[in-house]
Design an enzyme around this catalytic site. Structure first.
Site, PDB file in Angstrom:
ATOM      1  N   LYS A  17       4.638   3.482   1.601  1.00 14.77           N
ATOM      2  CA  LYS A  17       4.206   2.490   2.587  1.00 14.77           C
ATOM      3  C   LYS A  17       3.625   1.266   1.878  1.00 14.77           C
ATOM      4  O   LYS A  17       3.964   0.130   2.201  1.00 14.77           O
ATOM      5  CB  LYS A  17       3.138   3.124   3.491  1.00 14.77           C
ATOM      6  N   ASN A  18       2.776   1.494   0.893  1.00 15.59           N
ATOM      7  CA  ASN A  18       2.081   0.371   0.249  1.00 15.59           C
ATOM      8  C   ASN A  18       2.966  -0.423  -0.707  1.00 15.59           C
ATOM      9  O   ASN A  18       2.558  -1.469  -1.208  1.00 15.59           O
ATOM     10  CB  ASN A  18       0.831   0.861  -0.475  1.00 15.59           C
ATOM     11  N   CYS A 111      -6.944  -0.015   9.514  1.00 16.88           N
ATOM     12  CA  CYS A 111      -7.832   1.137   9.673  1.00 16.88           C
ATOM     13  C   CYS A 111      -9.277   0.679   9.846  1.00 16.88           C
ATOM     14  O   CYS A 111      -9.686  -0.321   9.277  1.00 16.88           O
ATOM     15  CB  CYS A 111      -7.777   2.010   8.428  1.00 16.88           C
ATOM     16  N   ARG A 116     -13.374  -4.937   5.388  1.00 18.18           N
ATOM     17  CA  ARG A 116     -12.069  -5.492   5.066  1.00 18.18           C
ATOM     18  C   ARG A 116     -11.972  -7.005   5.248  1.00 18.18           C
ATOM     19  O   ARG A 116     -11.166  -7.513   6.036  1.00 18.18           O
ATOM     20  CB  ARG A 116     -10.984  -4.797   5.890  1.00 18.18           C
ATOM     21  N   ASP A 300      -7.416   6.093  -1.242  1.00 19.87           N
ATOM     22  CA  ASP A 300      -6.537   6.666  -0.211  1.00 19.87           C
ATOM     23  C   ASP A 300      -6.376   8.178  -0.336  1.00 19.87           C
ATOM     24  O   ASP A 300      -5.756   8.805   0.522  1.00 19.87           O
ATOM     25  CB  ASP A 300      -5.155   5.998  -0.255  1.00 19.87           C
ATOM     26  N   ARG A 392       1.088   6.165  11.139  1.00 17.80           N
ATOM     27  CA  ARG A 392       1.131   4.861  10.450  1.00 17.80           C
ATOM     28  C   ARG A 392       1.643   5.010   9.023  1.00 17.80           C
ATOM     29  O   ARG A 392       2.246   4.076   8.481  1.00 17.80           O
ATOM     30  CB  ARG A 392      -0.284   4.240  10.393  1.00 17.80           C
TER      31      ARG A 392
HETATM   32  C1  UD1 Z   1      -4.539  -1.694  -0.198  1.00 12.00           C
HETATM   33  C2  UD1 Z   1      -3.778  -0.534   0.397  1.00 12.00           C
HETATM   34  C3  UD1 Z   1      -4.737   0.508   0.943  1.00 12.00           C
HETATM   35  C4  UD1 Z   1      -5.709   0.937  -0.139  1.00 12.00           C
HETATM   36  C5  UD1 Z   1      -6.384  -0.273  -0.784  1.00 12.00           C
HETATM   37  C6  UD1 Z   1      -7.240   0.087  -1.984  1.00 12.00           C
HETATM   38  C7  UD1 Z   1      -1.734  -1.565   1.165  1.00 12.00           C
HETATM   39  C8  UD1 Z   1      -0.890  -1.922   2.316  1.00 12.00           C
HETATM   40  N1  UD1 Z   1      -2.927  -1.039   1.456  1.00 12.00           N
HETATM   41  O1  UD1 Z   1      -5.310  -2.263   0.843  1.00 12.00           O
HETATM   42  O2  UD1 Z   1      -3.976   1.630   1.387  1.00 12.00           O
HETATM   43  O3  UD1 Z   1      -6.721   1.746   0.440  1.00 12.00           O
HETATM   44  O4  UD1 Z   1      -5.370  -1.197  -1.238  1.00 12.00           O
HETATM   45  O5  UD1 Z   1      -6.491   0.765  -2.932  1.00 12.00           O
HETATM   46  O6  UD1 Z   1      -1.353  -1.702   0.019  1.00 12.00           O
HETATM   47  N2  UD1 Z   1     -11.885  -7.057  -0.204  1.00 12.00           N
HETATM   48  C9  UD1 Z   1     -12.713  -8.140  -0.058  1.00 12.00           C
HETATM   49  N3  UD1 Z   1     -12.147  -9.361   0.190  1.00 12.00           N
HETATM   50  C10 UD1 Z   1     -10.787  -9.530   0.290  1.00 12.00           C
HETATM   51  C11 UD1 Z   1      -9.947  -8.405   0.118  1.00 12.00           C
HETATM   52  C12 UD1 Z   1     -10.543  -7.176  -0.117  1.00 12.00           C
HETATM   53  O7  UD1 Z   1     -13.936  -8.034  -0.126  1.00 12.00           O
HETATM   54  O8  UD1 Z   1     -10.333 -10.652   0.504  1.00 12.00           O
HETATM   55  C13 UD1 Z   1     -12.503  -5.725  -0.438  1.00 12.00           C
HETATM   56  C14 UD1 Z   1     -12.186  -4.752   0.684  1.00 12.00           C
HETATM   57  O9  UD1 Z   1     -13.094  -4.883   1.748  1.00 12.00           O
HETATM   58  C15 UD1 Z   1     -12.319  -3.437  -0.020  1.00 12.00           C
HETATM   59  C16 UD1 Z   1     -11.820  -3.737  -1.423  1.00 12.00           C
HETATM   60  O10 UD1 Z   1     -11.895  -5.143  -1.570  1.00 12.00           O
HETATM   61  O11 UD1 Z   1     -13.660  -3.042  -0.073  1.00 12.00           O
HETATM   62  C17 UD1 Z   1     -10.410  -3.264  -1.699  1.00 12.00           C
HETATM   63  O12 UD1 Z   1      -9.523  -3.898  -0.855  1.00 12.00           O
HETATM   64  P1  UD1 Z   1      -8.023  -4.245  -1.258  1.00 12.00           P
HETATM   65  O13 UD1 Z   1      -7.770  -3.825  -2.656  1.00 12.00           O
HETATM   66  O14 UD1 Z   1      -7.748  -5.658  -0.884  1.00 12.00           O
HETATM   67  O15 UD1 Z   1      -7.195  -3.291  -0.305  1.00 12.00           O
HETATM   68  P2  UD1 Z   1      -5.989  -3.673   0.654  1.00 12.00           P
HETATM   69  O16 UD1 Z   1      -5.055  -4.581  -0.044  1.00 12.00           O
HETATM   70  O17 UD1 Z   1      -6.500  -4.051   1.981  1.00 12.00           O
END
Ligand code: UD1
Length: 415
Positions: A17-18, A111, A116, A300, A392
């Site tokens: 998925k990711n 989620c 986020r 995850d 999902r």
């Molecule tokens: C992706 C994965 C998700 C996984 C996560 C961490 C996909 C579709 N989803 O999510 O399954 O759990 O990586 O391995 O690939 N953050 C900020 N500001 C931002 C972006 C992120 O503070 O602009 C924080 C988030 O709140 C979180 C952390 O960074 O605490 C990690 O987030 P991120 O690595 O961005 O995860 P996703 O890309 O949302």
């Protein structure tokens, strides 16, 4: 479902998925179709298709391949309702700006596992000259003056790394992302973009370099296997004292998880494209598990490991460093008879002999999968509702598990 059956057998692990979701976004950089081979039929993929449709991007299934045709993209305005449902919709911002130089998005959903925020995504794009104006919860992005840039991420966010990478593909000059996330799915996205004719180097390391090209073309691509689904099915065998072989799973992407499972007493065997696990009659507690960005332990897989720890011999400590709200599951496991105490980002799990089946609600995708694991080991019947959250990320999990020996079926609420 009714617990107590051993999981035993083989299963093939499909595409991640990711990996697929950001690639579906990257596909719109090209004005010719891309085909994703062995694409998983999961709800997030369908939701992403819905969003693409609103942009004028058609997609269709051809057997188990998904074809995405970005040739008639007409709009950079993402639909509010669907975008709120899927956090991955934010990935579209980079490619839309790359292609149309103009986009509008609402704050994305996903989620309920933490705040986020998307500040890292937006700051990266701003560094590239994108002007962002907020009005009524909608972000209006003007990329008419986009340029290459050196971007340092304050935190190695997976999504922000991918978003900036995709925005830079069609932006002239060299863009560099430092402190980039190093997840294997990012490396896989690089492989897809380069197959299309883009020029990206360094993904999988902390520095990603993108040299802008004027055009990319759609290709056929087979995205990498789902290491989280793989980890979840390993856990299913582990929690039931069973055995499993996963086909199509590259062991090097599973080491953080297999190492913990070894610590718990499981025997693991690996070939270049398969992983087998044989579980002991009762799992041993692990010492400490800390979630971290890759190559640390993946957040995850944290919930699934909590389910395992709850029935292991001894005490385990889990520290969640990535998402702040991922411990809601502890309360549900405690209702099943587990002994878990949560303090902030840490949980102390004292293993109990057995869990009991209950009626529970999936609260998020991985927490829902962890409830299924707990139910496999529980005495009596467990009924899990809100399984659409599990859908999902897992294609018909109940079919996979029942083929492996579990007593599980999907019922509608009126049954
Ligand atoms: C992706 C994965 C998700 C996984 C996560 C961490 C996909 C579709 N989803 O999510 O399954 O759990 O990586 O391995 O690939 N953050 C900020 N500001 C931002 C972006 C992120 O503070 O602009 C924080 C988030 O709140 C979180 C952390 O960074 O605490 C990690 O987030 P991120 O690595 O961005 O995860 P996703 O890309 O949302």
């Amino acid at each position: 479902m009714r617990g107590g059956e051993r999981i035993s057998g083989e299963t093939v692990i499909g595409a991640a998925k990711n990996a697929v979701l950001p690639m579906m976004a990257a596909a719109i950089l090209a004005d010719t179709p891309s085909t994703f081979v062995h694409c998983p039929r999961i709800v997030d993929v369908e939701s992403m298709r819905g969003i693409l449709r609103c942009l004028g991007v058609e997609s269709r299934w051809r057997d188990d391949s998904l074809v995405i045709d970005g040739s008639r993209i007409i709009s950079g305005e993402m639909p509010e309702k669907l975008s709120k449902r899927v956090r991955s919709s934010i990935f579209l911002l980079g490619p839309i700006l790359g292609r149309l130089r103009k986009a509008a998005v609402v704050y994305p959903g996903g989620c309920e596992i933490g705040l986020r925020p998307i500040d890292l995504h937006l700051n990266g794009l701003k560094r590239m000259g994108v002007e962002i104006r907020e009005a009524g919860g909608v972000l209006h992005c003007d990329g008419s003056r986009m340029h290459a840039a050196d971007i340092h991420l304050d935190y190695p966010s997976v999504g922000a790394t991918e978003n900036v990478m995709m925005a830079a593909v069609l932006t002239p000059g060299r863009t560099t992302i430092s402190n980039a996330a190093r997840e294997p799915e990012i490396e896989n996205l690089q492989a897809y973009i380069n197959a299309m004719g883009g020029s990206v180097q360094g993904a999988g390391s902390a520095t990603v370099v993108i040299d802008g090209v004027s055009k990319v073309r759609g290709v056929s691509f087979s995205p990498m296997f789902d290491r989280i689904a793989a980890g979840t099915y390993l856990c299913a065998a582990a929690i039931t004292g069973g055995e499993i072989t996963l086909r199509g799973a590259e062991p090097r992407h599973l080491t953080a998880v297999t190492q913990k499972l070894r610590e718990m007493g499981c025997r693991i065997e690996e070939t270049p494209d398969s992983v087998s696990l044989r579980a002991p009659a009762r799992l041993r507690a692990f010492d400490t598990l800390q979630t971290q960005p890759h190559p640390g332990f993946p957040t995850d897989m944290q919930s699934q490991m909590m389910a395992l720890a709850s029935v292991a011999r001894g005490s385990s400590v889990i520290v969640e460093n990535v998402f702040e709200n991922r411990f809601a599951l502890a309360g549900d496991l405690n209702c099943m008879g587990a002994n878990i105490r949560v303090a902030g980002r840490a949980a102390l799990v004292q293993g109990v002999e057995r869990l009991n089946g209950i009626h529970a609600r999936a609260r998020d995708l991985r927490g829902g999968a962890a409830l299924v694991l707990a139910a496999l080991a529980a005495e009596g019947e467990t009924v899990i509702s809100d399984v659409h959250l599990i859908d999902r990320g897992y294609a018909k999990m109940e079919d996979t598990l029942s083929r492996l020996g579990a007593d599980i079926r999907r019922v509608s609420l009126t049954d």
